[in-house]
Design an enzyme around this catalytic site. Structure first.
Site, PDB file in Angstrom:
ATOM      1  N   ASP A 289       0.960  -1.386   0.144  1.00  0.00           N
ATOM      2  CA  ASP A 289       0.045   0.110  -0.023  1.00  0.00           C
ATOM      3  C   ASP A 289       1.045   1.387   0.052  1.00  0.00           C
ATOM      4  OD1 ASP A 289      -2.341   1.692   0.223  1.00  0.00           O
ATOM      5  OD2 ASP A 289      -2.329   1.209   2.285  1.00  0.00           O
ATOM      6  N   ASP A 291      -0.082   5.158   1.298  1.00  0.00           N
ATOM      7  CA  ASP A 291      -0.317   5.690   2.372  1.00  0.00           C
ATOM      8  C   ASP A 291      -0.065   4.973   3.624  1.00  0.00           C
ATOM      9  OD1 ASP A 291      -1.179   8.675   1.258  1.00  0.00           O
ATOM     10  OD2 ASP A 291      -2.150   7.123   0.170  1.00  0.00           O
ATOM     11  N   ASP A 472      -1.729  -1.235   5.734  1.00  0.00           N
ATOM     12  CA  ASP A 472      -2.124  -0.693   6.973  1.00  0.00           C
ATOM     13  C   ASP A 472      -3.348  -0.389   7.264  1.00  0.00           C
ATOM     14  OD1 ASP A 472      -2.377   2.857   7.047  1.00  0.00           O
ATOM     15  OD2 ASP A 472      -2.270   1.820   5.429  1.00  0.00           O
TER      16      ASP A 472
END
Length: 525
Positions: A289, A291, A472
């Site tokens: 991922d 961000d 996350d």
């Protein structure tokens, strides 16, 4: 494995029949055709130029073949290309000797060259398409093959594929019925008629620009562009509803939610201290991922800038194993932020994918949701414009309603507005995240499926490769769940729910240390 969204589209549109172009979709004779055309035209232009004392530009397979010849009847191709060189010839007749200076004569010479090349190299097929057709026939779909070529039957026979199709509409039949060539939809409409279905009950599979135009013009329920040559954007622009570089495996299934094991992220072992264990002696294919994983989450998404250190780490890792960034951001946006050409990028949760060697495809079928997204965006902007801190971020295939900077007593108002707007559009569904609610296309597609698609497309589904996903957010849980038992999932930090990940990293800084250690480990082996 989860199914490609293609199957969802076929079912949701209640499609009964599948119509396939031959060259470039089923068989790999498109290259043979292209080389036969080039040999014929280059020889003719050179000889004509010598007679006239001028130089004609040779045929370019990359541009001229696609623009003037690919997917259309042979004599039309001769006429179209010659016109591009300001040459006009008599039509002649189909009985003209190969090489006679007529449209028919040159077309017949090209056909002679084609058969000569075919005998030398045989017929290659696209195994993905053949496997797909066999399974779909077992599921009750009716099938037809179309081709502008008069050699269609001979090619199918040579490849052993005749039994896969109930109907064949080729150049021979088209000439008998005087059907117009592509981009006119006549050949597809005739196939549908012979299959006894309406265009609204059939899907077209095409690799040529003229072919997808024809499918769209014919009113077919679904036009699937098959991109074997790096022209995904052009296929979309000419009318393809979905563009695929390979036809997906029809046997792929979603993971059973009841079988996905989840636990508190705080209890996960550290990935940093278990690199050898998690690799299991295999080479990783790394998915990350953006961000919260490669950069810290910040109040303004535009300020989530990748550090030079992390960029260098990614570049070095990509030199020893495949690396892809899988993000909810627009693909073009995350590609611009990372600025590395040796990575793969899956934006909009995997609806838009690109990579090295001009790879670009939009496999999820999200284009159909754009009108609903446009309307929802306008309403959200209007209704939330007075809420301080609320941010309506429009992406190509999603709208992110951010409330991270909204006062606590106004968060419920933002969510109420977002959900109310969402309820008005059946084409959209919610996508939860950290301090954000997304409005996404209501399709069976997510980050996990994007990972599987990339594994298939890059031929990484083999014993020596292990997929490794680092993320996350709640949106990464789809990928974590999809890889359970087949790969490695690593949660960065924590979120508010239990996780399907198997390992943990504390922060963005630990992600970088882990990737550096991973690179070092791979270089040693």
């Amino acid at each position: 494995m989860p199914p490609h969204n293609l199957f969802f589209l076929l079912e949701s549109k209640q499609i009964k029949a599948l119509i396939f172009d031959l060259d470039g979709v089923i068989t790999q004779t498109a290259r043979v055709h292209a080389h036969a055309w080039k040999r014929m035209f280059d020889d003719y232009l050179r000889q004509r130029g010598q007679r006239e004392g001028k130089v004609y530009e040779p045929l370019s397979i990359a541009t001229d073949y696609r623009r003037y010849i690919d997917g259309i009847p042979r004599y039309d191709g001769v006429r179209n290309f010659l016109l591009s060189r300001s040459i006009s010839l008599p039509e002649g007749t189909p009985t003209d000797a190969p090489g006679k200076e007529t449209v028919a004569g040159l077309g017949n010479l090209k056909n002679s060259y084609f058969h000569e090349l075919l005998q030398q190299g045989g017929v290659e097929v696209y195994s993905d398409t053949v496997a797909f057709i066999k399974v779909m026939r077992q599921r009750g779909y009716r099938t037809a093959v179309i081709s502008a070529s008069k050699n269609c039957q001979a090619i199918l026979a040579a490849a052993g594929l005749e039994a896969l199709f109930e109907v064949r509409v080729d150049g021979v039949l088209a000439a008998e019925l005087r059907l117009k060539g592509k981009p006119d939809p006549a050949i597809f409409l005739e196939a549908a008629r012979r299959l006894e279905v309406e265009p609204a009950e059939a899907a077209v599979f095409e690799d040529a620009l003229a072919g997808v135009e024809a499918g769209k013009a014919g009113g077919f329920a679904l036009v699937v562009g098959v991109d074997r040559t790096g022209q995904a954007e052009e296929l979309s622009e000419h009318g393809a509803d979905v563009v695929l570089q390979t036809i997906p495996n029809p046997t792929m299934k979603n993971p059973n939610p009841n079988q996905v094991q989840k636990q508190d992220g705080k209890n996960l072992p550290s990935a940093l201290h278990n690199i050898k264990e998690l690799l299991q002696g295999k080479t990783p294919a790394v998915f990350l991922d953006y961000d919260g994983c490669l950069t810290h989450i910040v109040k303004d998404p535009d300020k989530a800038i990748l550090s030079e250190g992390m960029r260098s780490t990614l570049q070095q890792l990509a030199e020893v194993c495949p690396v892809a960034v899988v993000s909810g951001r627009d693909r073009a946006n995350v590609e611009k932020l990372v600025q590395l050409k040796n990575l793969y990028y899956a934006g909009s949760h995997g609806f838009d994918i690109s990579g090295p060697n001009n790879m670009h495809t939009e496999p999820g079928g999200a284009a159909a949701a754009i009108p609903a997204l446009d309307k929802a965006q306008a309403e959200l902007n209007e209704r939330l414009k007075e809420v301080e801190g609320a941010l309506v971020e429009r992406k190509r295939y999603a709208i992110a309603v951010h409330y991270r900077n909204v006062a606590e007593d106004q968060v419920s108002q933002v969510l109420e507005v977002a959900n109310d707007v969402l309820s008005k559009y059946k084409e959209l569904k919610p996508g939860p995240g950290k301090k954000v609610l997304e409005l996404k296309p209501n399709l069976d597609w997510h980050k996990g499926k994007a990972v599987y698609w990339l594994l298939e497309e890059l031929h990484l589904n083999k014993p020596g490769i292990i997929p490794l996903y680092i993320g996350d957010d709640l949106t990464d849980e789809d990928a974590f769940a999809a890889l359970q038992g087949q790969g490695v999932s690593i949660l960065v930090g924590e979120h508010d729910e239990q996780t399907a990940a198997g390992y943990r990293l504390e922060s963005v800084e630990e992600v970088q240390v882990f990737l550096e250690a991973l690179t070092h480990q791979l270089k040693k082996e």
